[in-house]
Design a protein around this motif. Structure first.
Motif, mmCIF file in Angstrom:
data_model
loop_
_atom_site.group_PDB
_atom_site.id
_atom_site.type_symbol
_atom_site.label_atom_id
_atom_site.label_comp_id
_atom_site.label_asym_id
_atom_site.label_seq_id
_atom_site.Cartn_x
_atom_site.Cartn_y
_atom_site.Cartn_z
ATOM 1 N N TRP A 111 84.845 40.973 91.596
ATOM 2 C CA TRP A 111 85.219 40.192 90.566
ATOM 3 C C TRP A 111 83.602 39.977 89.759
ATOM 4 O O TRP A 111 83.762 39.891 88.649
ATOM 5 C CB TRP A 111 85.237 38.602 90.946
ATOM 6 N N THR A 112 82.472 40.183 90.319
ATOM 7 C CA THR A 112 81.227 40.060 89.495
ATOM 8 C C THR A 112 81.307 41.293 88.626
ATOM 9 O O THR A 112 80.755 41.130 87.660
ATOM 10 C CB THR A 112 79.959 40.101 90.526
ATOM 11 N N LEU A 113 81.402 42.548 89.339
ATOM 12 C CA LEU A 113 81.248 43.817 88.281
ATOM 13 C C LEU A 113 82.450 43.806 87.376
ATOM 14 O O LEU A 113 81.998 44.161 86.033
ATOM 15 C CB LEU A 113 81.806 45.188 89.222
ATOM 16 N N SER A 114 83.453 43.255 87.428
ATOM 17 C CA SER A 114 84.648 43.119 86.524
ATOM 18 C C SER A 114 84.054 42.138 85.301
ATOM 19 O O SER A 114 84.158 42.388 84.127
ATOM 20 C CB SER A 114 85.924 42.606 87.140
ATOM 21 N N THR A 115 83.354 41.100 85.587
ATOM 22 C CA THR A 115 82.680 40.170 84.664
ATOM 23 C C THR A 115 81.695 40.923 83.942
ATOM 24 O O THR A 115 81.504 40.636 82.623
ATOM 25 C CB THR A 115 82.372 38.915 85.307
ATOM 26 N N LEU A 116 80.765 41.501 84.657
ATOM 27 C CA LEU A 116 79.533 42.148 84.192
ATOM 28 C C LEU A 116 80.217 43.130 83.152
ATOM 29 O O LEU A 116 79.415 43.234 81.939
ATOM 30 C CB LEU A 116 78.662 42.546 85.338
ATOM 31 N N VAL A 117 80.759 43.952 83.555
ATOM 32 C CA VAL A 117 81.321 45.179 82.763
ATOM 33 C C VAL A 117 82.042 44.695 81.544
ATOM 34 O O VAL A 117 81.830 45.272 80.311
ATOM 35 C CB VAL A 117 82.190 46.168 83.623
ATOM 36 N N SER A 118 82.852 43.740 81.661
ATOM 37 C CA SER A 118 83.473 43.057 80.433
ATOM 38 C C SER A 118 82.298 42.715 79.291
ATOM 39 O O SER A 118 82.558 42.868 78.122
ATOM 40 C CB SER A 118 84.339 42.084 80.929
ATOM 41 N N GLN A 119 81.447 41.947 79.739
ATOM 42 C CA GLN A 119 80.524 41.474 78.858
ATOM 43 C C GLN A 119 79.737 42.640 78.175
ATOM 44 O O GLN A 119 79.334 42.455 77.021
ATOM 45 C CB GLN A 119 79.540 40.465 79.652
ATOM 46 N N VAL A 120 79.216 43.625 79.239
ATOM 47 C CA VAL A 120 78.385 44.670 78.567
ATOM 48 C C VAL A 120 79.299 45.676 77.581
ATOM 49 O O VAL A 120 78.700 46.121 76.578
ATOM 50 C CB VAL A 120 77.963 45.818 79.808
ATOM 51 N N SER A 121 80.365 45.843 77.830
ATOM 52 C CA SER A 121 81.302 46.527 76.884
ATOM 53 C C SER A 121 81.533 45.738 75.602
ATOM 54 O O SER A 121 81.449 46.508 74.558
ATOM 55 C CB SER A 121 82.710 46.546 77.655
ATOM 56 N N VAL A 122 81.723 44.742 75.369
ATOM 57 C CA VAL A 122 81.663 43.866 74.302
ATOM 58 C C VAL A 122 80.271 44.101 73.232
ATOM 59 O O VAL A 122 80.302 44.393 72.217
ATOM 60 C CB VAL A 122 82.079 42.441 74.569
ATOM 61 N N SER A 123 79.310 43.964 74.235
ATOM 62 C CA SER A 123 77.799 44.102 73.406
ATOM 63 C C SER A 123 77.791 45.485 72.934
ATOM 64 O O SER A 123 77.181 45.762 71.917
ATOM 65 C CB SER A 123 76.817 43.504 74.402
ATOM 66 N N LEU A 124 78.171 46.436 73.858
ATOM 67 C CA LEU A 124 77.886 47.840 73.558
ATOM 68 C C LEU A 124 78.850 48.148 72.413
ATOM 69 O O LEU A 124 78.238 49.118 71.297
ATOM 70 C CB LEU A 124 78.027 48.697 74.691
ATOM 71 N N SER A 125 80.059 47.799 72.282
ATOM 72 C CA SER A 125 80.953 47.982 71.243
ATOM 73 C C SER A 125 80.331 47.463 70.126
ATOM 74 O O SER A 125 80.413 47.964 68.684
ATOM 75 C CB SER A 125 82.252 47.423 71.520
ATOM 76 N N MET A 126 79.798 46.295 70.019
ATOM 77 C CA MET A 126 79.208 45.687 68.586
ATOM 78 C C MET A 126 78.030 46.620 68.161
ATOM 79 O O MET A 126 77.955 46.869 66.840
ATOM 80 C CB MET A 126 78.721 44.385 68.931
ATOM 81 N N GLU A 127 77.195 47.078 69.087
ATOM 82 C CA GLU A 127 75.920 48.004 68.865
ATOM 83 C C GLU A 127 76.418 49.295 68.440
ATOM 84 O O GLU A 127 75.698 49.748 67.351
ATOM 85 C CB GLU A 127 75.056 47.933 70.071
ATOM 86 N N ARG A 128 77.136 49.925 68.963
ATOM 87 C CA ARG A 128 77.645 51.395 69.056
ATOM 88 C C ARG A 128 78.540 51.694 67.688
ATOM 89 O O ARG A 128 78.471 52.622 67.043
ATOM 90 C CB ARG A 128 77.977 52.196 70.218
ATOM 91 N N PHE A 129 79.433 50.742 67.426
ATOM 92 C CA PHE A 129 80.533 50.899 66.592
ATOM 93 C C PHE A 129 80.496 50.065 65.424
ATOM 94 O O PHE A 129 81.445 49.843 64.610
ATOM 95 C CB PHE A 129 81.877 50.987 67.274
ATOM 96 N N ALA A 130 79.470 49.032 65.495
ATOM 97 C CA ALA A 130 79.198 48.489 64.322
ATOM 98 C C ALA A 130 80.334 47.361 64.095
ATOM 99 O O ALA A 130 80.909 47.163 62.912
ATOM 100 C CB ALA A 130 78.768 49.183 63.132
#
Length: 408
Positions: free
Chosen positions: A244-263
């Motif tokens: 559950w913790t990894l699922s929560t963490l990866v979801s948050q990281v994926s959103v921030s990385l998508s904002m950063e890499r794909f503008a």
């Protein structure tokens, strides 16, 4: 097919319908309130969603410590009624006084997550009761509860943002109305023989007075009971909490990385949550059919989940690839979580430790979230986010292999 089967057995499942409805209402309430509060702050105090979640996860530990004793002693319907009324009072204070300081905001969030912890304890207890009452497989009842909860979280997110945009501060009144509905439905749950009329006739004082000493005894017995649960189920609870913790963490990281890499804007990047939720719903639903070979399917699903984390960097080519990854992770998370959590709920029911087992699982998850988020942040500063996710994926797989050979 399972849904149709349940709906055709009305005599056995009158409480099941009400319980699943309560799961939907509470899920929508907590999700909508989180985003409503965030929107209503309007930059005055400016906490991020991560900071709001941080306030919440730590204080849930205290709810899990005492929740088992209260769920064991008090009738479930009055436990839920009291919880609805206490939460109603906390939201009413937020509506009247607002959030003038970070201290008041923190106090409100602490109260709300404390109540959420109490709700989580009784939710798992009721899942165990429904498994016993209906005779359905643990994966079936737990999957329905999780699917409905996920859908309500999505609906609550949309609803919370809409409430603030349309009604501003008056949106609290709608949320209070939702809590009033949960209180009314709680009284219809028929798990116990004492009804509301009998309670009024015999007196609240007699009811609570007779349980005052039972609560004290139950609290004194809590530590040995927790000790028994942790001695027997620590590996299962650890792996479940890590998942559950990894699922929560990866979801948050994926959103921030998508904002950063794909503008992308935060709104556009947050659609990854929808893809993840869709995968989790499908995974939960299909896991019902995996019950007969639970551990074989479970190790397969958790291995693919871990492999996807190890290959996380490969998907950072486009937002379409990230959406695919979110869906796949959601699917294998949903399937493996339901298979594992359903097994745990079934076993604590068989051992007659439903309340303390549910609280122990919540304690493990809260502790894992609290420690895991700080650890992941530290590792990200040292190794980078992609390497950190891959490393945690390896930890997930190794832990799962060890658990598989212990319980299969």
């Amino acid at each position: 097919c399972v849904l149709l089967e349940i709906l055709t057995m009305k005599s056995l499942h009158n409480t099941l319908y009400l319980f699943l409805f309560l799961v939907a209402l509470w899920g929508m309430f907590f999700s909508s309130l989180k985003y409503f509060i965030w929107g209503s702050l309007d930059g005055s105090l400016s906490p991020s969603l991560e900071e709001i979640s941080g306030y919440l996860s730590f204080w849930g530990i205290f709810a899990y410590l005492i929740g088992a004793s209260f769920a064991k002693v008090f009738l479930k319907k009055y436990y839920l009624l009291s919880l609805s009324l206490l939460t109603f009072f906390a939201i009413f204070c937020a509506y009247i006084f607002g959030f003038n300081t970070n201290v008041w905001l923190a106090f409100t969030l602490i109260c709300l997550w404390f109540f959420y912890g109490l709700w989580s304890v009784v939710k798992n207890v009721l899942v165990a009761l429904e498994i016993e009452k209906t005779g359905y497989k643990d994966t079936t009842i737990n999957a329905f509860a999780e699917i409905i909860f996920i859908i309500s979280l999505i609906g609550g997110t949309i609803w919370g943002n809409a409430l603030f945009a349309i009604l501003w501060n008056q949106g609290y009144l709608v949320i209070l109305g939702l809590l009033g509905l949960t209180a009314a439905i709680s009284l219809k749950l028929g798990y116990e023989t004492i009804n509301f009329n009998d309670l009024i006739k015999n007196g609240w004082k007699k009811y609570f007075g007779s349980r005052k000493y039972e609560i004290l005894i139950s609290l004194k017995q809590a530590f040995p009971e927790f000790q028994k649960v942790f001695q027997k189920y620590t590996p299962v609870m650890f792996v479940s909490a890590l998942l559950w913790t990894l699922s929560t963490l990866v979801s948050q990281v994926s959103v921030s990385l998508s904002m950063e890499r794909f503008a992308l804007s935060s709104t556009s990047a947050s659609t990854l949550f929808l893809f993840s939720a869709l995968g989790a719903i499908i995974g939960n639903g299909l896991s019902i059919k995996m019950h007969s070979k639970r551990w074989l399917y479970w190790i397969g699903c958790i291995s693919v989940f871990s492999l996807l984390l190890l290959c996380y960097g490969i998907f950072l080519q486009s937002f379409t690839m990230m959406a695919l990854l979110a869906t796949l992770l959601g699917f294998f998370f949903g399937a493996s979580a339901n298979l594992l959590d359903g097994y745990f709920i079934k076993k604590i029911s068989e051992d007659n430790v439903k309340e303390y087992g549910s609280s122990s699982n919540g304690l493990t998850l809260s502790g894992m979230l609290f420690v895991g988020m700080f650890l992941a942040h530290f590792l990200s500063l040292c190794l980078g986010q992609i390497v950190t996710i891959a490393l945690l994926g390896a930890v997930m797989w190794i832990s799962s292999i060890i658990l598989y050979f212990r319980v299969r």
